[in-house]
Design a protein around this motif. Structure first.
Motif, PDB file in Angstrom:
ATOM      1  N   CYS A  90       0.848  -1.195   0.000  1.00 20.29           N
ATOM      2  CA  CYS A  90       0.000   0.000   0.000  1.00 20.29           C
ATOM      3  C   CYS A  90       0.885   1.248   0.000  1.00 20.29           C
ATOM      4  O   CYS A  90       1.796   1.363   0.821  1.00 20.29           O
ATOM      5  CB  CYS A  90      -0.907  -0.018   1.234  1.00 20.29           C
ATOM      6  N   CYS A  93       0.298   3.147   3.543  1.00 21.46           N
ATOM      7  CA  CYS A  93       0.717   2.622   4.851  1.00 21.46           C
ATOM      8  C   CYS A  93       1.690   1.449   4.763  1.00 21.46           C
ATOM      9  O   CYS A  93       2.092   0.905   5.789  1.00 21.46           O
ATOM     10  CB  CYS A  93      -0.491   2.240   5.691  1.00 21.46           C
ATOM     11  N   CYS A 139      -7.422  -0.916   1.370  1.00 22.56           N
ATOM     12  CA  CYS A 139      -6.465  -1.414   2.356  1.00 22.56           C
ATOM     13  C   CYS A 139      -7.164  -1.490   3.724  1.00 22.56           C
ATOM     14  O   CYS A 139      -7.755  -0.507   4.164  1.00 22.56           O
ATOM     15  CB  CYS A 139      -5.278  -0.449   2.426  1.00 22.56           C
ATOM     16  N   CYS A 142      -5.276   1.172   6.481  1.00 23.77           N
ATOM     17  CA  CYS A 142      -5.434   2.637   6.429  1.00 23.77           C
ATOM     18  C   CYS A 142      -6.692   3.057   5.684  1.00 23.77           C
ATOM     19  O   CYS A 142      -6.955   4.243   5.559  1.00 23.77           O
ATOM     20  CB  CYS A 142      -4.197   3.282   5.820  1.00 23.77           C
TER      21      CYS A 142
HETATM   22 ZN    ZN Z   1      -2.801   1.092   3.571  1.00 25.62          ZN
END
Ligand code: ZN
Length: 175
Positions: A90, A93, A139, A142
């Motif tokens: 990601c 994050c 995700c 986050c």
């Molecule tokens: Zn993330």
């Protein structure tokens, strides 16, 4: 009245040390964010940041796609033709999302995968777009938007995870 001066000096020193401690914590938090663990399975601990913090961390395009559910133009993503061996994480994050072994050329213009890194590392949600019902994926750590999943992918899953390149950061596997 020297005791007052002593008190003021002591008070001043304690304020200074408090200030230093807070700054130290902030610095280590930022360092943790930039640490990428390509083996990490999501443990349920979410990451929450203010919109200003996300804007500060991400480019304008990344913010628009990840945090406002945007879509990059087809055939423009930097990782579209990436064929190296490694893990796609990601961009917001660093949670691992996809493996290079599952990447395939779908011809759609967006990086495409037929499987995910781990079922815990992706969250899906039904939504209604102007093409009808579709499944948005994001995700779990986050909550950043990544793309969509369709059922016209190759075997063995038959799935096609259609992901914005701007939502991914690639970590090459060390030989
Ligand atoms: Zn993330």
């Amino acid at each position: 009245m020297p005791w007052i001066i002593c008190f003021l000096i002591a008070f001043g020193l304690s304020l200074t040390s408090c200030g230093t401690a807070v700054k130290g914590q902030e610095a280590s938090k930022m360092a943790n964010d930039s640490l990428i663990d390509p083996q990490l399975i999501f443990d349920g601990k979410t990451i929450e940041k203010s919109e200003a913090e996300w804007q500060n961390q991400l480019t304008e395009l990344e913010y628009k796609i990840l945090r406002q559910k945007g879509t990059e133009r087809a055939f423009t993503g930097a990782l579209l033709d990436n064929k190296k061996t490694g893990t796609y994480c990601c961009k917001a994050c660093a949670l691992p999302l996809f493996k290079s072994a599952h990447k395939f050329d779908s011809g759609s213009g967006w990086p495409s995968f037929w499987d995910i890194f781990d079922p815990k590392n992706i969250e899906a949600q039904e939504e209604y777009g102007w093409t009808g019902k579709q499944i948005e994926i994001h995700c779990p750590r986050c909550k950043s938007h990544l793309g969509h999943v369709f059922d016209d992918g190759p075997k063995p899953t038959g799935l096609r995870y259609c992901i914005n390149s701007a939502c991914l950061q690639f970590v090459e596997q060390k030989k």
